[in-house]
Design a protein around this motif. Structure first.
Motif, PDB file in Angstrom:
ATOM      1  N   PRO A 222      18.740   4.171   5.059  1.00  0.00           N
ATOM      2  CA  PRO A 222      17.590   5.008   4.674  1.00  0.00           C
ATOM      3  C   PRO A 222      17.274   4.947   3.178  1.00  0.00           C
ATOM      4  O   PRO A 222      16.110   4.981   2.785  1.00  0.00           O
ATOM      5  CB  PRO A 222      18.016   6.420   5.091  1.00  0.00           C
ATOM      6  N   GLU A 223      18.303   4.855   2.355  1.00  0.00           N
ATOM      7  CA  GLU A 223      18.074   4.769   0.915  1.00  0.00           C
ATOM      8  C   GLU A 223      17.442   3.431   0.528  1.00  0.00           C
ATOM      9  O   GLU A 223      16.574   3.378  -0.345  1.00  0.00           O
ATOM     10  CB  GLU A 223      19.396   4.952   0.163  1.00  0.00           C
ATOM     11  N   ILE A 224      17.866   2.366   1.183  1.00  0.00           N
ATOM     12  CA  ILE A 224      17.295   1.043   0.920  1.00  0.00           C
ATOM     13  C   ILE A 224      15.840   1.007   1.387  1.00  0.00           C
ATOM     14  O   ILE A 224      14.960   0.483   0.691  1.00  0.00           O
ATOM     15  CB  ILE A 224      18.134  -0.062   1.608  1.00  0.00           C
ATOM     16  N   VAL A 225      15.587   1.588   2.546  1.00  0.00           N
ATOM     17  CA  VAL A 225      14.219   1.658   3.068  1.00  0.00           C
ATOM     18  C   VAL A 225      13.325   2.422   2.088  1.00  0.00           C
ATOM     19  O   VAL A 225      12.160   2.057   1.870  1.00  0.00           O
ATOM     20  CB  VAL A 225      14.205   2.289   4.479  1.00  0.00           C
ATOM     21  N   ALA A 226      13.858   3.451   1.460  1.00  0.00           N
ATOM     22  CA  ALA A 226      13.082   4.220   0.477  1.00  0.00           C
ATOM     23  C   ALA A 226      12.722   3.367  -0.737  1.00  0.00           C
ATOM     24  O   ALA A 226      11.624   3.494  -1.290  1.00  0.00           O
ATOM     25  CB  ALA A 226      13.866   5.461   0.047  1.00  0.00           C
ATOM     26  N   VAL A 227      13.621   2.481  -1.154  1.00  0.00           N
ATOM     27  CA  VAL A 227      13.319   1.586  -2.279  1.00  0.00           C
ATOM     28  C   VAL A 227      12.194   0.635  -1.884  1.00  0.00           C
ATOM     29  O   VAL A 227      11.255   0.411  -2.650  1.00  0.00           O
ATOM     30  CB  VAL A 227      14.571   0.799  -2.737  1.00  0.00           C
ATOM     31  N   TYR A 228      12.276   0.088  -0.668  1.00  0.00           N
ATOM     32  CA  TYR A 228      11.199  -0.784  -0.195  1.00  0.00           C
ATOM     33  C   TYR A 228       9.875  -0.030  -0.120  1.00  0.00           C
ATOM     34  O   TYR A 228       8.818  -0.572  -0.457  1.00  0.00           O
ATOM     35  CB  TYR A 228      11.537  -1.386   1.176  1.00  0.00           C
ATOM     36  N   ALA A 229       9.924   1.230   0.288  1.00  0.00           N
ATOM     37  CA  ALA A 229       8.702   2.045   0.363  1.00  0.00           C
ATOM     38  C   ALA A 229       8.111   2.240  -1.031  1.00  0.00           C
ATOM     39  O   ALA A 229       6.885   2.216  -1.204  1.00  0.00           O
ATOM     40  CB  ALA A 229       9.005   3.385   1.026  1.00  0.00           C
ATOM     41  N   GLU A 230       8.988   2.440  -2.022  1.00  0.00           N
ATOM     42  CA  GLU A 230       8.513   2.584  -3.404  1.00  0.00           C
ATOM     43  C   GLU A 230       7.811   1.307  -3.865  1.00  0.00           C
ATOM     44  O   GLU A 230       6.734   1.370  -4.477  1.00  0.00           O
ATOM     45  CB  GLU A 230       9.700   2.891  -4.318  1.00  0.00           C
ATOM     46  N   ILE A 231       8.399   0.164  -3.564  1.00  0.00           N
ATOM     47  CA  ILE A 231       7.797  -1.113  -3.955  1.00  0.00           C
ATOM     48  C   ILE A 231       6.466  -1.302  -3.240  1.00  0.00           C
ATOM     49  O   ILE A 231       5.474  -1.721  -3.855  1.00  0.00           O
ATOM     50  CB  ILE A 231       8.772  -2.274  -3.659  1.00  0.00           C
ATOM     51  N   GLU A 232       6.421  -0.957  -1.961  1.00  0.00           N
ATOM     52  CA  GLU A 232       5.170  -1.083  -1.213  1.00  0.00           C
ATOM     53  C   GLU A 232       4.105  -0.132  -1.749  1.00  0.00           C
ATOM     54  O   GLU A 232       2.926  -0.469  -1.789  1.00  0.00           O
ATOM     55  CB  GLU A 232       5.407  -0.824   0.275  1.00  0.00           C
ATOM     56  N   GLN A 233       4.531   1.041  -2.203  1.00  0.00           N
ATOM     57  CA  GLN A 233       3.576   1.989  -2.778  1.00  0.00           C
ATOM     58  C   GLN A 233       2.993   1.433  -4.079  1.00  0.00           C
ATOM     59  O   GLN A 233       1.812   1.619  -4.360  1.00  0.00           O
ATOM     60  CB  GLN A 233       4.258   3.327  -3.033  1.00  0.00           C
ATOM     61  N   ILE A 234       3.784   0.747  -4.859  1.00  0.00           N
ATOM     62  CA  ILE A 234       3.318   0.167  -6.125  1.00  0.00           C
ATOM     63  C   ILE A 234       2.297  -0.937  -5.870  1.00  0.00           C
ATOM     64  O   ILE A 234       1.240  -0.972  -6.503  1.00  0.00           O
ATOM     65  CB  ILE A 234       4.507  -0.367  -6.949  1.00  0.00           C
ATOM     66  N   LEU A 235       2.610  -1.843  -4.946  1.00  0.00           N
ATOM     67  CA  LEU A 235       1.744  -3.003  -4.712  1.00  0.00           C
ATOM     68  C   LEU A 235       0.747  -2.812  -3.580  1.00  0.00           C
ATOM     69  O   LEU A 235      -0.308  -3.443  -3.573  1.00  0.00           O
ATOM     70  CB  LEU A 235       2.602  -4.237  -4.375  1.00  0.00           C
ATOM     71  N   GLY A 236       1.099  -1.991  -2.620  1.00  0.00           N
ATOM     72  CA  GLY A 236       0.315  -1.911  -1.394  1.00  0.00           C
ATOM     73  C   GLY A 236       0.848  -2.934  -0.405  1.00  0.00           C
ATOM     74  O   GLY A 236       1.424  -3.953  -0.792  1.00  0.00           O
ATOM     75  N   LYS A 237       0.648  -2.635   0.861  1.00  0.00           N
ATOM     76  CA  LYS A 237       1.200  -3.488   1.924  1.00  0.00           C
ATOM     77  C   LYS A 237       0.641  -4.912   1.853  1.00  0.00           C
ATOM     78  O   LYS A 237       1.381  -5.884   1.957  1.00  0.00           O
ATOM     79  CB  LYS A 237       0.908  -2.869   3.291  1.00  0.00           C
ATOM     80  N   ARG A 238      -0.662  -5.048   1.657  1.00  0.00           N
ATOM     81  CA  ARG A 238      -1.294  -6.372   1.651  1.00  0.00           C
ATOM     82  C   ARG A 238      -0.772  -7.225   0.507  1.00  0.00           C
ATOM     83  O   ARG A 238      -0.399  -8.378   0.694  1.00  0.00           O
ATOM     84  CB  ARG A 238      -2.812  -6.222   1.565  1.00  0.00           C
ATOM     85  N   LYS A 239      -0.729  -6.654  -0.690  1.00  0.00           N
ATOM     86  CA  LYS A 239      -0.244  -7.419  -1.845  1.00  0.00           C
ATOM     87  C   LYS A 239       1.237  -7.776  -1.709  1.00  0.00           C
ATOM     88  O   LYS A 239       1.661  -8.857  -2.110  1.00  0.00           O
ATOM     89  CB  LYS A 239      -0.461  -6.646  -3.142  1.00  0.00           C
ATOM     90  N   LEU A 240       2.021  -6.865  -1.139  1.00  0.00           N
ATOM     91  CA  LEU A 240       3.441  -7.146  -0.949  1.00  0.00           C
ATOM     92  C   LEU A 240       3.614  -8.322   0.014  1.00  0.00           C
ATOM     93  O   LEU A 240       4.414  -9.224  -0.245  1.00  0.00           O
ATOM     94  CB  LEU A 240       4.180  -5.906  -0.437  1.00  0.00           C
ATOM     95  N   GLU A 241       2.861  -8.328   1.099  1.00  0.00           N
ATOM     96  CA  GLU A 241       2.926  -9.452   2.043  1.00  0.00           C
ATOM     97  C   GLU A 241       2.454 -10.737   1.374  1.00  0.00           C
ATOM     98  O   GLU A 241       3.030 -11.808   1.596  1.00  0.00           O
ATOM     99  CB  GLU A 241       2.108  -9.158   3.301  1.00  0.00           C
ATOM    100  N   GLN A 242       1.426 -10.655   0.535  1.00  0.00           N
ATOM    101  CA  GLN A 242       0.959 -11.825  -0.213  1.00  0.00           C
ATOM    102  C   GLN A 242       2.050 -12.331  -1.152  1.00  0.00           C
ATOM    103  O   GLN A 242       2.252 -13.533  -1.287  1.00  0.00           O
ATOM    104  CB  GLN A 242      -0.290 -11.491  -1.031  1.00  0.00           C
ATOM    105  N   LEU A 243       2.730 -11.405  -1.802  1.00  0.00           N
ATOM    106  CA  LEU A 243       3.809 -11.780  -2.715  1.00  0.00           C
ATOM    107  C   LEU A 243       4.899 -12.533  -1.976  1.00  0.00           C
ATOM    108  O   LEU A 243       5.352 -13.590  -2.427  1.00  0.00           O
ATOM    109  CB  LEU A 243       4.378 -10.542  -3.415  1.00  0.00           C
ATOM    110  N   TYR A 244       5.331 -12.002  -0.832  1.00  0.00           N
ATOM    111  CA  TYR A 244       6.335 -12.698  -0.020  1.00  0.00           C
ATOM    112  C   TYR A 244       5.839 -14.110   0.325  1.00  0.00           C
ATOM    113  O   TYR A 244       6.575 -15.093   0.203  1.00  0.00           O
ATOM    114  CB  TYR A 244       6.622 -11.949   1.285  1.00  0.00           C
TER     115      TYR A 244
END
Length: 157
Positions: A120-142
C-alpha cells in the motif's frame, strides 16, 4: 572575449552538462527513488532487496542468474545480497530440480507477508507520481523510455 567555436561541428552539439540526457535521467531517477527509499528504509530494506522481493513475488522461484538479470543487479553483488537476505529469513535457496547445476531462490512466508505490508505504501508513491504527471503522460513516459532502451539496444520497436 568570447571563446572560439570548436572546429569539429559535432562538438558544438554537445549540450551543457546540466541539460544532458544522462544527467536529466540521473536527477529524475534520484528524485523518484528517494520516495521509494523512504518507504523501504522504514521496513529495513534496500532498493535492491525490494527489487528481488518484487521479482520473486507470485513465483515458485527463479534461478539466480535470471533473478540478477531481471533485477539489473550484477551477479557478484547478487550473491552477497541474497546471502544477507537469506540470513534475515527473506529468501530461501534450493537446488533446481529441473537442472541440478543451478540454484532457485524463492520468497519465505515472512517476506511474502512483508511485501503485502509494504504494497500500500508503494502504491501511494506511484499515485503521487501519477498525480504529478497525470495518467496519460505517465504512460507516455513509460513508452518513451522503453522505446529509447530498445532503440539503443538495436531492437525494433
Amino acid at each position: 572575449m568570447a571563446s572560439p567555436l570548436p572546429k569539429d561541428p559535432s562538438a558544438r552539439l554537445l549540450r551543457d552538462l546540466t541539460h544532458s540526457l544522462p544527467m536529466a535521467l540521473l536527477r529524475t531517477r534520484e528524485a523518484v527513488v528517494h520516495r521509494f527509499r523512504e518507504v523501504l528504509s522504514r521496513h529495513g530494506l534496500t532498493e535492491q532487496q525490494w527489487r528481488i522481493l518484487r521479482a520473486l513475488e507470485g513465483r515458485e522461484g527463479l534461478e539466480v542468474s535470471q533473478l540478477a538479470e531481471q533485477c539489473r543487479i550484477l551477479l557478484p553483488s547478487m550473491t552477497g545480497i541474497l546471502r544477507r537476505m537469506e540470513q534475515r529469513g527473506l529468501v530461501r535457496r534450493s537446488a533446481n530440480r529441473a537442472d541440478g547445476r543451478s540454484i532457485l531462490v524463492a520468497l519465505t512466508e515472512e517476506s511474502q507477508a512483508l511485501v503485502e505490508e509494504i504494497k500500500p505504501e508503494i502504491v501511494a508513491v506511484y499515485a503521487e507520481i501519477e498525480q504529478i504527471l497525470g495518467k496519460r503522460k505517465l504512460e507516455q513516459l513509460y513508452a518513451l523510455l522503453e522505446e529509447l532502451e530498445s532503440g539503443l539496444q538495436g531492437e525494433q520497436p
